[in-house]
Design an enzyme around this catalytic site. Sequence first.
Site, PDB file in Angstrom:
ATOM      1  N   ARG A  33       0.846  -1.193   0.000  1.00 19.50           N
ATOM      2  CA  ARG A  33       0.000   0.000   0.000  1.00 19.50           C
ATOM      3  C   ARG A  33       0.879   1.240   0.000  1.00 19.50           C
ATOM      4  O   ARG A  33       1.876   1.308   0.722  1.00 19.50           O
ATOM      5  CB  ARG A  33      -0.931  -0.009   1.215  1.00 19.50           C
ATOM      6  CG  ARG A  33      -1.934  -1.136   1.140  1.00 19.50           C
ATOM      7  CD  ARG A  33      -3.171  -0.910   1.981  1.00 19.50           C
ATOM      8  NE  ARG A  33      -3.963  -2.142   1.989  1.00 19.50           N
ATOM      9  CZ  ARG A  33      -4.812  -2.505   1.024  1.00 19.50           C
ATOM     10  NH1 ARG A  33      -5.022  -1.710  -0.018  1.00 19.50           N
ATOM     11  NH2 ARG A  33      -5.461  -3.645   1.097  1.00 19.50           N
ATOM     12  N   ASP A  34       0.489   2.225  -0.841  1.00 19.92           N
ATOM     13  CA  ASP A  34       1.241   3.472  -0.920  1.00 19.92           C
ATOM     14  C   ASP A  34       1.154   4.203   0.420  1.00 19.92           C
ATOM     15  O   ASP A  34       0.090   4.263   1.041  1.00 19.92           O
ATOM     16  CB  ASP A  34       0.692   4.348  -2.055  1.00 19.92           C
ATOM     17  CG  ASP A  34       1.657   5.440  -2.460  1.00 19.92           C
ATOM     18  OD1 ASP A  34       2.191   5.386  -3.577  1.00 19.92           O
ATOM     19  OD2 ASP A  34       1.891   6.366  -1.644  1.00 19.92           O
ATOM     20  N   ILE A  35       2.272   4.762   0.844  1.00 20.82           N
ATOM     21  CA  ILE A  35       2.331   5.451   2.139  1.00 20.82           C
ATOM     22  C   ILE A  35       1.515   6.750   2.110  1.00 20.82           C
ATOM     23  O   ILE A  35       1.121   7.262   3.153  1.00 20.82           O
ATOM     24  CB  ILE A  35       3.813   5.719   2.507  1.00 20.82           C
ATOM     25  CG1 ILE A  35       3.998   5.860   4.003  1.00 20.82           C
ATOM     26  CG2 ILE A  35       4.369   6.916   1.755  1.00 20.82           C
ATOM     27  CD1 ILE A  35       5.450   5.811   4.446  1.00 20.82           C
ATOM     28  N   ASN A  91       4.842   5.849 -13.960  1.00 22.39           N
ATOM     29  CA  ASN A  91       5.464   7.117 -14.327  1.00 22.39           C
ATOM     30  C   ASN A  91       6.917   6.873 -14.746  1.00 22.39           C
ATOM     31  O   ASN A  91       7.601   6.035 -14.158  1.00 22.39           O
ATOM     32  CB  ASN A  91       5.425   8.079 -13.131  1.00 22.39           C
ATOM     33  CG  ASN A  91       4.016   8.399 -12.688  1.00 22.39           C
ATOM     34  OD1 ASN A  91       3.124   8.564 -13.515  1.00 22.39           O
ATOM     35  ND2 ASN A  91       3.793   8.479 -11.377  1.00 22.39           N
ATOM     36  N   VAL A 100      10.594   7.595  -7.258  1.00 22.98           N
ATOM     37  CA  VAL A 100      11.358   6.424  -6.819  1.00 22.98           C
ATOM     38  C   VAL A 100      11.812   5.696  -8.081  1.00 22.98           C
ATOM     39  O   VAL A 100      10.972   5.243  -8.879  1.00 22.98           O
ATOM     40  CB  VAL A 100      10.524   5.497  -5.915  1.00 22.98           C
ATOM     41  CG1 VAL A 100      11.351   4.271  -5.516  1.00 22.98           C
ATOM     42  CG2 VAL A 100      10.046   6.242  -4.669  1.00 22.98           C
ATOM     43  N   HIS A 104       7.510   0.732 -10.824  1.00 21.71           N
ATOM     44  CA  HIS A 104       6.369   0.264 -10.029  1.00 21.71           C
ATOM     45  C   HIS A 104       5.099   0.685 -10.743  1.00 21.71           C
ATOM     46  O   HIS A 104       5.009   1.778 -11.301  1.00 21.71           O
ATOM     47  CB  HIS A 104       6.409   0.850  -8.607  1.00 21.71           C
ATOM     48  CG  HIS A 104       6.662   2.329  -8.571  1.00 21.71           C
ATOM     49  ND1 HIS A 104       7.916   2.868  -8.755  1.00 21.71           N
ATOM     50  CD2 HIS A 104       5.820   3.373  -8.394  1.00 21.71           C
ATOM     51  CE1 HIS A 104       7.839   4.181  -8.688  1.00 21.71           C
ATOM     52  NE2 HIS A 104       6.576   4.521  -8.488  1.00 21.71           N
ATOM     53  N   HIS A 106       1.409   1.778 -10.321  1.00 22.60           N
ATOM     54  CA  HIS A 106       0.416   2.281  -9.363  1.00 22.60           C
ATOM     55  C   HIS A 106      -0.935   1.660  -9.719  1.00 22.60           C
ATOM     56  O   HIS A 106      -1.395   1.789 -10.862  1.00 22.60           O
ATOM     57  CB  HIS A 106       0.261   3.799  -9.478  1.00 22.60           C
ATOM     58  CG  HIS A 106       1.427   4.607  -9.047  1.00 22.60           C
ATOM     59  ND1 HIS A 106       1.504   5.215  -7.817  1.00 22.60           N
ATOM     60  CD2 HIS A 106       2.572   4.938  -9.704  1.00 22.60           C
ATOM     61  CE1 HIS A 106       2.643   5.884  -7.727  1.00 22.60           C
ATOM     62  NE2 HIS A 106       3.311   5.739  -8.858  1.00 22.60           N
TER      63      HIS A 106
END
Length: 118
Positions: A33-35, A91, A100, A104, A106
């Site tokens: 899970r994204d922070i 991205n 980052v 990854h 999203h």
Amino acid sequence: MSKENSDCLFCKILAGDIPADIVYESDTAIAVRDINPQAPTHVLIIPRRHIATINDIEATDQAIVGSLYSAAREIATAEGIADEGYRAVMNCNAAAGQTVFHIHLHLLGGREMGWPPG
Ligand code: 5GP
Ligand code: ZN
């Protein structure tokens, strides 16, 4: 399998050196899970292999990159957003907002999405 990058945040999460809320694991990828979630479901699907950007994907990475979408399908189903719809976006570099530099996907869902993205 991966060429771990000791300066990379996601390699540290993969190594267990930084805690994360892991929602999925496979041989090729994990999802956390994204922070700083931008939607009710906001999961980052991260290949175990360190690949800095889309521009660095090699021909031999095709199965790994494809596996990110298999993970997206499974997670979206588990999160209950598969039928209503969701977005899966990666991205690349600064203009797109990549912060980052370990690729990854999203996975965003649980709300209406605008198009085009800002
Ligand atoms: P990018 O901007 O590179 O496409 O996405 C990076 C994402 O990583 C951002 O959505 C950001 O909120 C997330 N992020 C940054 N640091 C951490 C962290 O320590 N843990 C988790 N789970 N997500 C993070
Ligand atoms: Zn990395």
